[in-house]
Design a protein around this motif. Structure first.
Motif, PDB file in Angstrom:
ATOM      1  N   GLN A 361      -9.496 -27.462  33.193  1.00 10.58           N
ATOM      2  CA  GLN A 361      -9.806 -29.045  34.235  1.00 10.58           C
ATOM      3  C   GLN A 361      -8.328 -29.779  34.547  1.00 10.58           C
ATOM      4  N   SER A 362      -8.460 -29.036  35.835  1.00 11.39           N
ATOM      5  CA  SER A 362      -6.879 -29.831  35.704  1.00 11.39           C
ATOM      6  C   SER A 362      -6.055 -31.087  35.250  1.00 11.39           C
ATOM      7  N   SER A 363      -6.726 -32.187  35.148  1.00 10.67           N
ATOM      8  CA  SER A 363      -6.136 -33.455  34.361  1.00 10.67           C
ATOM      9  C   SER A 363      -5.384 -33.092  32.569  1.00 10.67           C
ATOM     10  N   ALA A 466     -16.773 -28.345  18.075  1.00 10.49           N
ATOM     11  CA  ALA A 466     -15.430 -28.122  18.498  1.00 10.49           C
ATOM     12  C   ALA A 466     -15.235 -28.257  20.221  1.00 10.49           C
ATOM     13  N   ASP A 467     -15.483 -26.932  20.641  1.00  8.45           N
ATOM     14  CA  ASP A 467     -15.997 -26.689  21.973  1.00  8.45           C
ATOM     15  C   ASP A 467     -16.346 -27.832  22.842  1.00  8.45           C
ATOM     16  N   ARG A 468     -17.702 -28.389  22.676  1.00 10.01           N
ATOM     17  CA  ARG A 468     -17.674 -29.830  22.886  1.00 10.01           C
ATOM     18  C   ARG A 468     -17.256 -31.214  22.922  1.00 10.01           C
ATOM     19  N   LEU A 469     -16.937 -31.044  21.962  1.00 11.45           N
ATOM     20  CA  LEU A 469     -16.374 -32.930  21.689  1.00 11.45           C
ATOM     21  C   LEU A 469     -15.105 -32.723  22.096  1.00 11.45           C
ATOM     22  N   ASP A 470     -14.622 -31.550  21.964  1.00 15.75           N
ATOM     23  CA  ASP A 470     -13.019 -31.700  22.899  1.00 15.75           C
ATOM     24  C   ASP A 470     -13.154 -31.980  24.457  1.00 15.75           C
ATOM     25  N   THR A 471     -14.912 -31.228  24.945  1.00 21.14           N
ATOM     26  CA  THR A 471     -14.662 -31.423  26.558  1.00 21.14           C
ATOM     27  C   THR A 471     -15.369 -32.672  26.539  1.00 21.14           C
ATOM     28  N   LEU A 472     -15.860 -32.908  25.838  1.00 18.54           N
ATOM     29  CA  LEU A 472     -16.329 -34.703  25.970  1.00 18.54           C
ATOM     30  C   LEU A 472     -15.263 -35.780  25.873  1.00 18.54           C
ATOM     31  N   VAL A 473     -14.009 -35.235  24.282  1.00 18.86           N
ATOM     32  CA  VAL A 473     -13.053 -36.610  24.636  1.00 18.86           C
ATOM     33  C   VAL A 473     -11.973 -36.640  25.902  1.00 18.86           C
ATOM     34  N   GLY A 474     -12.091 -35.220  26.200  1.00 17.11           N
ATOM     35  CA  GLY A 474     -11.121 -35.290  26.968  1.00 17.11           C
ATOM     36  C   GLY A 474     -11.165 -35.514  28.450  1.00 17.11           C
ATOM     37  N   CYS A 475     -12.537 -35.474  29.018  1.00 20.71           N
ATOM     38  CA  CYS A 475     -13.547 -36.003  30.400  1.00 20.71           C
ATOM     39  C   CYS A 475     -13.757 -37.364  29.955  1.00 20.71           C
ATOM     40  N   PHE A 476     -14.210 -37.754  29.236  1.00 21.61           N
ATOM     41  CA  PHE A 476     -14.338 -39.517  29.358  1.00 21.61           C
ATOM     42  C   PHE A 476     -12.839 -39.715  29.115  1.00 21.61           C
ATOM     43  N   GLY A 477     -11.563 -39.442  28.615  1.00 17.43           N
ATOM     44  CA  GLY A 477     -10.375 -40.355  28.569  1.00 17.43           C
ATOM     45  C   GLY A 477     -10.037 -39.574  30.785  1.00 17.43           C
ATOM     46  N   VAL A 478     -10.425 -39.220  31.398  1.00 18.86           N
ATOM     47  CA  VAL A 478      -9.512 -39.198  32.151  1.00 18.86           C
ATOM     48  C   VAL A 478     -10.651 -39.815  33.290  1.00 18.86           C
ATOM     49  N   GLY A 479     -11.652 -40.181  32.387  1.00 22.30           N
ATOM     50  CA  GLY A 479     -12.703 -41.288  33.394  1.00 22.30           C
ATOM     51  C   GLY A 479     -13.744 -40.213  34.420  1.00 22.30           C
ATOM     52  N   LEU A 480     -13.937 -38.470  34.196  1.00 20.09           N
ATOM     53  CA  LEU A 480     -15.159 -38.261  34.879  1.00 20.09           C
ATOM     54  C   LEU A 480     -16.192 -38.401  33.408  1.00 20.09           C
ATOM     55  N   MET A 514     -15.320 -37.486  13.438  1.00 17.09           N
ATOM     56  CA  MET A 514     -15.259 -36.269  14.360  1.00 17.09           C
ATOM     57  C   MET A 514     -13.965 -36.697  16.270  1.00 17.09           C
ATOM     58  N   VAL A 515     -15.609 -37.657  16.567  1.00 18.71           N
ATOM     59  CA  VAL A 515     -14.308 -38.073  17.838  1.00 18.71           C
ATOM     60  C   VAL A 515     -13.279 -38.577  17.829  1.00 18.71           C
ATOM     61  N   GLY A 516     -13.088 -39.688  16.065  1.00 20.51           N
ATOM     62  CA  GLY A 516     -11.846 -39.517  16.243  1.00 20.51           C
ATOM     63  C   GLY A 516     -10.347 -38.597  15.855  1.00 20.51           C
ATOM     64  N   GLU A 517     -10.468 -37.602  15.287  1.00 23.82           N
ATOM     65  CA  GLU A 517      -9.693 -36.909  14.765  1.00 23.82           C
ATOM     66  C   GLU A 517      -9.629 -35.878  16.166  1.00 23.82           C
ATOM     67  N   ALA A 518     -10.970 -35.471  17.319  1.00 25.18           N
ATOM     68  CA  ALA A 518     -10.645 -35.124  18.834  1.00 25.18           C
ATOM     69  C   ALA A 518      -9.726 -35.658  19.159  1.00 25.18           C
ATOM     70  N   GLU A 519     -10.233 -37.694  19.995  1.00 25.12           N
ATOM     71  CA  GLU A 519      -8.654 -38.425  20.448  1.00 25.12           C
ATOM     72  C   GLU A 519      -7.259 -37.933  19.600  1.00 25.12           C
ATOM     73  N   THR A 520      -7.255 -37.847  18.143  1.00 27.94           N
ATOM     74  CA  THR A 520      -5.994 -37.884  17.396  1.00 27.94           C
ATOM     75  C   THR A 520      -5.127 -36.292  17.704  1.00 27.94           C
ATOM     76  N   ILE A 521      -5.731 -35.496  18.463  1.00 23.47           N
ATOM     77  CA  ILE A 521      -5.162 -34.296  19.163  1.00 23.47           C
ATOM     78  C   ILE A 521      -4.688 -34.218  19.816  1.00 23.47           C
ATOM     79  N   SER A 533      -2.690 -38.347  31.717  1.00 22.97           N
ATOM     80  CA  SER A 533      -3.398 -39.406  32.741  1.00 22.97           C
ATOM     81  C   SER A 533      -4.703 -39.896  31.617  1.00 22.97           C
ATOM     82  N   TRP A 534      -5.160 -38.678  30.416  1.00 20.08           N
ATOM     83  CA  TRP A 534      -5.754 -39.278  29.301  1.00 20.08           C
ATOM     84  C   TRP A 534      -4.921 -40.034  28.088  1.00 20.08           C
ATOM     85  N   LYS A 535      -6.452 -40.828  28.464  1.00 21.74           N
ATOM     86  CA  LYS A 535      -6.306 -41.989  27.374  1.00 21.74           C
ATOM     87  C   LYS A 535      -7.986 -42.205  26.638  1.00 21.74           C
ATOM     88  N   PRO A 536      -7.936 -42.185  25.363  1.00 23.24           N
ATOM     89  CA  PRO A 536      -8.771 -42.578  24.844  1.00 23.24           C
ATOM     90  C   PRO A 536      -9.618 -43.757  25.157  1.00 23.24           C
TER      91      PRO A 536
END
Length: 724
Positions: A361-363, A466-480, A514-521, A533-536
């Motif tokens: 994803q671009s961001s 891991a794949d899904r949680l990384d996607t969820l935390v990442g996309c929510f963090g950039v407003g998607l 698990m969400v907290g760990e993904a956000e830490t990463i 541009s990512w933020k938790p």
């Protein structure tokens, strides 16, 4: 609805609609038509819904008994207040006279109706109803234009009609009479059309039965179920001619072919057995994905050198069509064979660097960065599971996570994108990596739907999470964040997959952690100059996951809403709400609550707990009450002493059962309090003037509520409605 009935037939003739859209389109078409018929008093709740049919080139609605006209109805029309309609002597004023004239009657025939605002002059008006023919003229274009499609096109200019494909024909009949309506330049008539090659281009229509028969005589099987039966029946016939061969079932492909054809005719073809050296998954995908062919297997369940194609014609007497299909498939297999061979020259590990050029994803960077985050998150989850007694390999899970996306750089996946993951798993096996690694890579996209199977190994579970949680935390963090029907990254599906894996694989993992760990990463990556541009956004994501969890518990398991609420709002204290994020634990508690709910003691006890909660909340709000230790010497009457003693006697057993997650046994212990709780509330006044006694009684209730509401907040249970 009573009265004379007429037959209504509506056909929308179009250029070919994509097969995958047709089932949902028919449902939407039916719902819209029913809504408009009800709004216009041509249907009610007892009216059977229209019969719906479709082929790629037509959408059809048929009502065998539509009312000839709207039913008559009488309504009371309110006029001016009586004090304004008549003067002091009781004579009608101009206002009263004007209202009577408007209603076509005399002032003396008007009624006086009492309302909360006073007496009003009123008249009864009889609406005899319009003819259905008149209503349908305006209704039909509105319904057709209202059908939802993911995208539409226009073909008569931007001001013309919009539809999924150009509308070329319109049949609209009421008892054989043409209903004069139009869409753009297409006017409704009584002429339909047959199959492109097997039928006439113009067929006169008088009635539905004649319409259906004429279509069949012109190569069109109108009913999708009839086409389905034809495909299945002829495939069975063809395979009976082939010894020990059987169809490899594929319901999704069958549905596609049903909606892709008007006159389906299966044929059987063959291919060189040497192609069977390719992985079976590749062969089946080539046949299914590009050619819409069914695979065939032998008596041992192994792929056979045969395929089933479905023609849009009547027969292939010369074998020309079969030879054409075989030639095309041979070319496809040659491509797949070449890709498989060339791809095998580069290992999955050596493909990692190529992932730097594949954008996730671009961001959020490349897939190279994603697999690095996945590897870290997978290790965290493995160690958490190991602490909870789940045995699995750290190294295999990490390796699988690191290599899970390498196959995105293969030519085979570029050509057949539905093989992502599968090709990686097959490549891992070819490279003789540990079996657990190959299986985890192969399965890590699972589940892709509510019906799809789950990963077959713990390592697969971890990599998928891991794949899904990384996607969820990442996309929510950039407003998607998904809104309405827009969900380009499939975040609802990703969240549903997380819930299903945790629940159905019974993984003792805390979702919040698990969400907290993904956000830490992600935070660490941002500190190193990535994903600026990512933020938790944890609360938005938790609300999203909570919504998916509630949907899963209600729709998949059928738990009533109040039982779900009771468990998900289980409290750690009488004012502090603490939702459990261990999905497996939530399921255990819900099953226990659901099972004990039918017992005689449970719902009365739940009602008592609701009363406790209300008393405690009021005391905390109005008197700033804070619970303390219950003092034996302040317990004045036998009922409160007995309740306190009973509570003390079962507390240890309840705690022991909860530690073992035997929530049903714990709830049975709690239910045994029912008689003592009832007696307490029947005989004891909690809010007495003596502040010490009052505080002690409130503390007893707080102790009860706090201790036992850690399983479920019983105050959420709806006793009378059963939560349905």
């Amino acid at each position: 609805m009573e009265g004379k009935k007429k037959e209504f037939l509506l056909e929308v003739g179009v250029e070919e609609i994509p097969a995958w859209m047709i089932p949902a389109t028919l449902d939407n078409f039916r719902d819209l038509l029913v809504e408009k018929l009800k709004t216009n008093r041509l249907a009610d709740e007892d009216t059977p819904p229209p019969q719906m049919f479709a082929t790629p080139r037509r959408l059809v609605a048929y009502c065998p008994q539509l009312p000839a006209r709207q039913p008559a109805r009488e309504e009371l029309v309110q006029g001016p207040p009586e004090r304004i309609a008549f003067d002091a002597d009781g004579n009608p004023t101009p206002a009263g006279i004007k209202f009577a004239e408007k209603m076509g009657t005399r002032v003396g025939d008007l009624e006086t109706v009492a309302t909360p605002k006073g007496d009003y002059l009123s008249a009864r008006k009889v609406d005899s109803g319009l003819e259905a023919f008149q209503i349908l003229k305006d209704l039909i274009p509105v319904v057709i234009q209202g059908i939802y499609f993911p995208r539409t096109m226009y073909w008569e200019g931007k001001s013309g009609p919009h539809f999924i494909r150009p509308i070329r024909n319109l049949v609209a009949l009421l008892d054989g009479r043409v209903i004069p309506c139009s869409l753009g330049s297409v006017k409704a008539g009584r002429y339909s059309f047959g199959h492109r090659r097997l039928g006439k281009p113009r067929i006169s229509v008088k009635s539905f039965s004649q319409y259906r028969e004429s279509l069949a005589a012109n190569g069109v099987l109108l009913d999708p179920e009839e086409r389905r039966a034809r495909i299945q029946g002829q495939i069975d016939f063809l395979l009976r001619m082939e010894k020990d061969y059987r169809l490899k079932e594929n319901p999704e492909l069958l549905s596609t072919l049903v909606h892709l054809t008007e006159h389906p005719t299966p044929l059987i073809g063959s291919f060189d057995p040497s192609y069977l050296s390719l992985p079976e998954e590749v062969l089946i995908t080539v046949m299914r994905g590009h050619q819409k062919y069914f695979a065939v297997e032998d008596a041992n369940g192994k792929l056979a050198p045969r395929f089933i194609a479905v023609m849009e014609t009547d027969a292939d007497t010369t074998g020309v069509i079969r030879n054409g299909h075989e030639r095309v498939l041979r070319a496809r297999f040659n491509d797949a064979q070449f890709f498989w061979k060339v791809d095998g020259k580069t290992t999955l590990a050596n493909r990692l660097e190529r992932l730097r050029n594949v954008t996730f994803q671009s961001s959020l960077g490349s897939y190279f960065e994603k697999v690095d985050r996945m590897q870290q998150l997978a290790l965290h989850m493995v160690r958490a599971l190991q602490k909870n007694g789940v045995q699995m390999s750290e190294q295999d899970a990490q390796t699988a996570a690191r290599l899970s996306k390498s196959d995105l750089t293969t030519d085979l996946v570029k050509e057949f994108t539905e093989l992502q993951g599968v090709v990686g798993g097959l490549a891992a096996n070819r490279e003789e990596l540990p079996a657990a690694v190959g299986l985890a890579i192969y399965d890590h996209y699972k589940p892709q739907s509510m019906e799809d199977s789950l990963p077959r190994s713990r390592e697969g579970d971890v990599v998928s999470l891991a794949d899904r949680l990384d996607t969820l935390v990442g996309c929510f963090g950039v407003g998607l964040i998904p809104t309405g029907s827009k969900d380009p990254f499939g975040l609802r599906r990703a969240a549903q997959g997380v819930i299903r894996i945790l629940a159905e694989q019974e993984l003792p993992l805390d979702l919040r952690a698990m969400v907290g760990e993904a956000e830490t990463i992600y935070t660490s990556a941002k500190a190193n100059g990535h994903h600026a541009s990512w933020k938790p956004e944890p609360e938005a994501l938790f609300a999203f996951l909570d919504d998916r969890l509630r949907y899963y518990l209600r729709e998949t398991h059928g738990f009533p809403y109040d039982e779900v609420n009771a468990v998900l709002t289980a409290t750690a204290g009488f004012t502090e709400s603490k939702t459990s994020t261990d999905v497996t634990d939530i399921l255990h508690r819900l099953r226990a609550v659901h099972e004990i709910r039918s017992t005689a003691d449970f719902e009365p006890l739940a009602a008592a707990f609701k009363r406790m909660k209300n008393i405690l909340q009021q005391a905390g709000k109005e008197q700033e009450f804070t619970p303390s230790t219950v003092q034996d010497e302040l317990l004045e009457s036998r009922p409160e002493k007995k309740l306190y003693e009973h509570f003390g006697a079962i507390s240890e057993a309840v705690s022991r059962h909860k530690e073992k997650r035997d929530y049903l046994a714990a709830l049975r212990e709690i239910s045994s309090l029912r008689a003592d709780v009832d007696h307490f509330f029947d005989t004891i006044m909690v809010m007495v003037p003596d502040l010490q006694v009052r505080g002690n009684r409130l503390s007893l209730l707080a102790a009860l509520f706090t201790e036992f509401s850690t399983i479920a907040d019983f105050s959420e249970i709806v006793p009378d409605e059963k939560g349905k």
